[in-house]
Motif scaffolding. Structure first.
Motif, mmCIF file in Angstrom:
data_model
loop_
_atom_site.group_PDB
_atom_site.id
_atom_site.type_symbol
_atom_site.label_atom_id
_atom_site.label_comp_id
_atom_site.label_asym_id
_atom_site.label_seq_id
_atom_site.Cartn_x
_atom_site.Cartn_y
_atom_site.Cartn_z
ATOM 1 N N MET A 133 1.029 -0.948 0.511
ATOM 2 C CA MET A 133 0.114 0.044 0.360
ATOM 3 C C MET A 133 0.734 1.276 -0.159
ATOM 4 S SD MET A 133 -2.147 1.633 3.022
ATOM 5 C CE MET A 133 -0.773 2.883 3.002
ATOM 6 N N MET A 134 1.784 1.083 0.523
ATOM 7 C CA MET A 134 2.929 2.524 1.030
ATOM 8 C C MET A 134 3.621 2.599 -0.457
ATOM 9 S SD MET A 134 4.711 2.578 5.102
ATOM 10 C CE MET A 134 5.011 1.151 4.594
ATOM 11 N N ARG A 135 3.801 1.626 -1.402
ATOM 12 C CA ARG A 135 4.633 2.079 -2.297
ATOM 13 C C ARG A 135 3.736 2.265 -3.058
ATOM 14 N NH1 ARG A 135 7.006 -3.577 -5.345
ATOM 15 N NH2 ARG A 135 4.420 -3.797 -5.753
ATOM 16 N N ALA A 136 2.121 1.681 -3.154
ATOM 17 C CA ALA A 136 1.360 2.630 -5.131
ATOM 18 C C ALA A 136 0.836 3.393 -4.492
ATOM 19 C CB ALA A 136 0.197 1.373 -4.078
ATOM 20 N N VAL A 137 1.509 3.947 -2.599
ATOM 21 C CA VAL A 137 0.961 5.579 -2.295
ATOM 22 C C VAL A 137 2.048 6.550 -3.095
ATOM 23 C CG1 VAL A 137 0.431 7.348 -0.671
ATOM 24 C CG2 VAL A 137 -0.613 5.380 -1.197
ATOM 25 N N THR A 138 3.554 6.579 -2.884
ATOM 26 C CA THR A 138 4.193 6.382 -3.057
ATOM 27 C C THR A 138 4.268 6.850 -4.749
ATOM 28 O OG1 THR A 138 6.000 5.004 -2.791
ATOM 29 C CG2 THR A 138 5.439 6.759 -1.350
ATOM 30 N N ASN A 139 3.997 6.064 -5.662
ATOM 31 C CA ASN A 139 3.803 5.951 -6.971
ATOM 32 C C ASN A 139 3.380 6.768 -7.167
ATOM 33 O OD1 ASN A 139 5.543 4.036 -6.934
ATOM 34 N ND2 ASN A 139 4.487 1.854 -7.313
ATOM 35 N N MET A 140 1.704 6.806 -6.742
ATOM 36 C CA MET A 140 0.924 7.563 -7.723
ATOM 37 C C MET A 140 1.015 8.848 -7.018
ATOM 38 S SD MET A 140 -1.744 9.787 -6.714
ATOM 39 C CE MET A 140 -1.743 9.869 -4.449
ATOM 40 N N THR A 141 1.535 9.322 -6.102
ATOM 41 C CA THR A 141 2.162 10.995 -5.429
ATOM 42 C C THR A 141 3.249 11.481 -6.199
ATOM 43 O OG1 THR A 141 3.103 9.959 -3.611
ATOM 44 C CG2 THR A 141 0.897 10.830 -3.272
ATOM 45 N N LYS A 142 4.216 10.965 -6.631
ATOM 46 C CA LYS A 142 5.407 11.488 -7.070
ATOM 47 C C LYS A 142 4.947 11.868 -8.363
ATOM 48 C CE LYS A 142 10.005 9.264 -7.775
ATOM 49 N NZ LYS A 142 11.270 8.783 -7.557
ATOM 50 N N PRO A 143 4.439 11.410 -9.540
ATOM 51 C CA PRO A 143 4.321 12.284 -10.292
ATOM 52 C C PRO A 143 3.849 13.548 -10.064
ATOM 53 C CG PRO A 143 3.215 10.506 -11.239
ATOM 54 C CD PRO A 143 3.385 10.091 -9.568
ATOM 55 N N TYR A 144 2.905 13.955 -8.973
ATOM 56 C CA TYR A 144 2.048 15.263 -8.344
ATOM 57 C C TYR A 144 3.329 16.178 -7.753
ATOM 58 C CZ TYR A 144 -1.954 13.076 -9.904
ATOM 59 O OH TYR A 144 -2.911 12.887 -11.008
ATOM 60 N N GLY A 145 4.640 15.398 -7.083
ATOM 61 C CA GLY A 145 5.351 16.150 -6.539
ATOM 62 C C GLY A 145 5.297 16.622 -5.186
ATOM 63 N N ARG A 159 17.967 -2.654 7.773
ATOM 64 C CA ARG A 159 18.356 -1.837 6.740
ATOM 65 C C ARG A 159 17.432 -1.859 5.497
ATOM 66 N NH1 ARG A 159 21.740 -5.933 6.823
ATOM 67 N NH2 ARG A 159 22.456 -7.653 5.540
ATOM 68 N N VAL A 160 17.372 -0.290 5.337
ATOM 69 C CA VAL A 160 16.194 -0.049 4.000
ATOM 70 C C VAL A 160 17.086 0.737 3.430
ATOM 71 C CG1 VAL A 160 14.659 -0.344 4.926
ATOM 72 C CG2 VAL A 160 15.884 1.965 5.332
ATOM 73 N N SER A 161 17.035 0.958 1.586
ATOM 74 C CA SER A 161 17.111 1.337 0.288
ATOM 75 C C SER A 161 16.946 2.557 0.758
ATOM 76 C CB SER A 161 18.397 0.403 0.178
ATOM 77 O OG SER A 161 18.495 1.494 -1.461
ATOM 78 N N VAL A 162 18.166 3.883 1.315
ATOM 79 C CA VAL A 162 16.539 5.129 0.885
ATOM 80 C C VAL A 162 17.297 5.851 -0.547
ATOM 81 C CG1 VAL A 162 15.773 7.249 1.819
ATOM 82 C CG2 VAL A 162 15.712 4.813 2.915
ATOM 83 N N GLU A 185 10.056 6.792 10.265
ATOM 84 C CA GLU A 185 10.067 7.602 8.522
ATOM 85 C C GLU A 185 10.468 8.133 7.660
ATOM 86 O OE1 GLU A 185 6.166 9.397 11.076
ATOM 87 O OE2 GLU A 185 7.400 10.823 10.740
ATOM 88 N N PHE A 186 10.851 7.921 5.932
ATOM 89 C CA PHE A 186 11.732 8.180 5.700
ATOM 90 C C PHE A 186 10.461 9.051 4.429
ATOM 91 C CE2 PHE A 186 13.458 4.402 7.635
ATOM 92 C CZ PHE A 186 14.807 5.247 7.744
ATOM 93 N N ASP A 187 11.751 9.529 3.412
ATOM 94 C CA ASP A 187 10.598 9.992 1.533
ATOM 95 C C ASP A 187 10.640 8.799 1.596
ATOM 96 O OD1 ASP A 187 10.530 11.328 -0.563
ATOM 97 O OD2 ASP A 187 12.098 11.772 -0.560
ATOM 98 N N GLY A 188 8.965 8.451 1.346
ATOM 99 C CA GLY A 188 8.491 6.905 0.655
ATOM 100 C C GLY A 188 8.891 7.226 -0.795
ATOM 101 N N HIS A 189 9.527 7.966 -1.906
ATOM 102 C CA HIS A 189 9.686 8.659 -3.326
ATOM 103 C C HIS A 189 10.896 8.027 -3.105
ATOM 104 C CE1 HIS A 189 6.565 12.297 -3.536
ATOM 105 N NE2 HIS A 189 5.787 10.956 -3.647
ATOM 106 N N ALA A 190 11.703 8.133 -2.035
ATOM 107 C CA ALA A 190 13.736 7.419 -1.870
ATOM 108 C C ALA A 190 13.282 5.932 -1.563
ATOM 109 C CB ALA A 190 14.098 8.452 -0.896
ATOM 110 N N VAL A 191 12.219 5.499 -1.073
ATOM 111 C CA VAL A 191 12.640 4.369 -0.808
ATOM 112 C C VAL A 191 12.487 3.232 -1.308
ATOM 113 C CG1 VAL A 191 11.461 2.463 1.062
ATOM 114 C CG2 VAL A 191 11.267 4.433 1.475
ATOM 115 N N ASP A 192 13.003 2.250 -1.555
ATOM 116 C CA ASP A 192 13.876 1.024 -2.586
ATOM 117 C C ASP A 192 12.440 0.103 -2.113
ATOM 118 O OD1 ASP A 192 14.125 -1.102 -4.028
ATOM 119 O OD2 ASP A 192 16.467 -0.890 -4.355
#
Length: 284
Positions: free
Chosen positions: A191-203, A225-228, A241-248
């Motif tokens: 779900m978090m991936r879907a949200v970030t994929n949706m919001t990214k084009p809108y900035g 560990r996570v890749s951000v 918490e991390f910037d969702g647009h930068a999370v792998d």
């Protein structure tokens, strides 16, 4: 010992415990987490703080009994005590006046967005909350979220309540029609991936809360560990918490699936002990 002052069955093997934890309550902030362990030999479970009350010296945890350790935890009742708890851990949410913000909670993720929504509203933001689940009977805390929000929207995958469909549809409608300063999304990784994929084009800046496998909670073991943004971060000290647009998310989901077989075996062994009646999982 950390005593359970109240236990609430929220349905679908989801439980809410109000815990006596004065030291954690005194320092807790929205977005932080704690680690709880119930019984010798069970995992240390990281859980984002769902609520806290400094006057009553309590914190609230919400969890789903999906494995041996969480199942052992779920068998406790009001008046019992857990073996140990440590917290608050991690970095708190950045609470500031931003304008109009959206909080998205999916499934059990509804609980950790609650204190964030409250705090953002208290500093003067217009807080629009979206909560979602597969069906109506899996939703919880609607009344709390309504009180903590300026507006509350509800979605169910099967259309049994609220908007029929995914939370992302409601969120995109808001982003298209209103000036949204920031989004928080907490819930299943997909779900978090879907949200970030949706919001990214809108900035639209989108914050997610990562809850990977964790051992010590101090950044020493490296398990979380996570890749951000192409860099290795540790959820326990750099997050959660991390910037969702930068999370792998692809890497994070692969890591989350690494121990599926071990978790299945542990659950089967625990259930076998329950059937034999020799599960020592309660602590008074």
């Amino acid at each position: 010992m950390f005593k359970i002052l109240d236990k609430e069955d929220l349905g679908n093997k989801v439980y809410g415990f109000v815990m006596e934890a004065p030291r954690i309550a005194a320092k807790a902030k929205p977005g932080q987490f704690f680690i709880v362990r119930q019984g010798e030999g069970y995992e240390r479970i990281p859980l984002t703080i769902a609520d806290f009350d400094r006057q009553k010296n309590t914190i609230t945890m919400v969890f789903q009994a999906v494995g041996a350790s969480t199942l052992a935890l779920s068998l406790l009742e009001t008046g019992d005590s857990v073996t140990d708890m440590v917290g608050p851990l991690g970095q708190p949410s950045e609470i500031e006046k931003l304008g109009k913000v959206v909080l998205v909670g999916g499934g059990v993720g509804i609980a950790p967005i609650y204190p964030i929504a409250k705090a953002l509203k208290e500093v003067g933001n217009e807080v629009i909350s979206i909560i979602g689940a597969r069906s109506k009977n899996l939703l919880f805390w609607e009344d709390r979220m309504r009180e903590a929000s300026t507006r509350l929207l509800v979605a169910t995958d099967d259309g049994s309540y609220g908007h029929p469909g995914f939370v992302t549809t409601l969120l995109e409608d808001l982003i298209k029609t209103e000036d949204i300063a920031r989004v928080w999304a907490i819930g299943p990784m997909v779900m978090m991936r879907a949200v970030t994929n949706m919001t990214k084009p809108y900035g639209t800046k989108t914050i997610v809360s990562m809850n990977p496998v964790m051992v010590d909670g101090t950044g020493m073991c490296g398990a979380c560990r996570v890749s951000v943004g192409g860099q290795t971060k540790f959820a326990c000290v750099d997050g959660p918490e991390f910037d969702g647009h930068a999370v792998d998310f692809d890497l994070a989901m692969k890591r989350a699936a690494m121990f599926k077989e071990d978790e299945k075996a542990a659950l089967e062994a625990f259930e076998a002990r329950l059937e034999r009646g020799n599960c020592q999982c309660q602590t008074k």
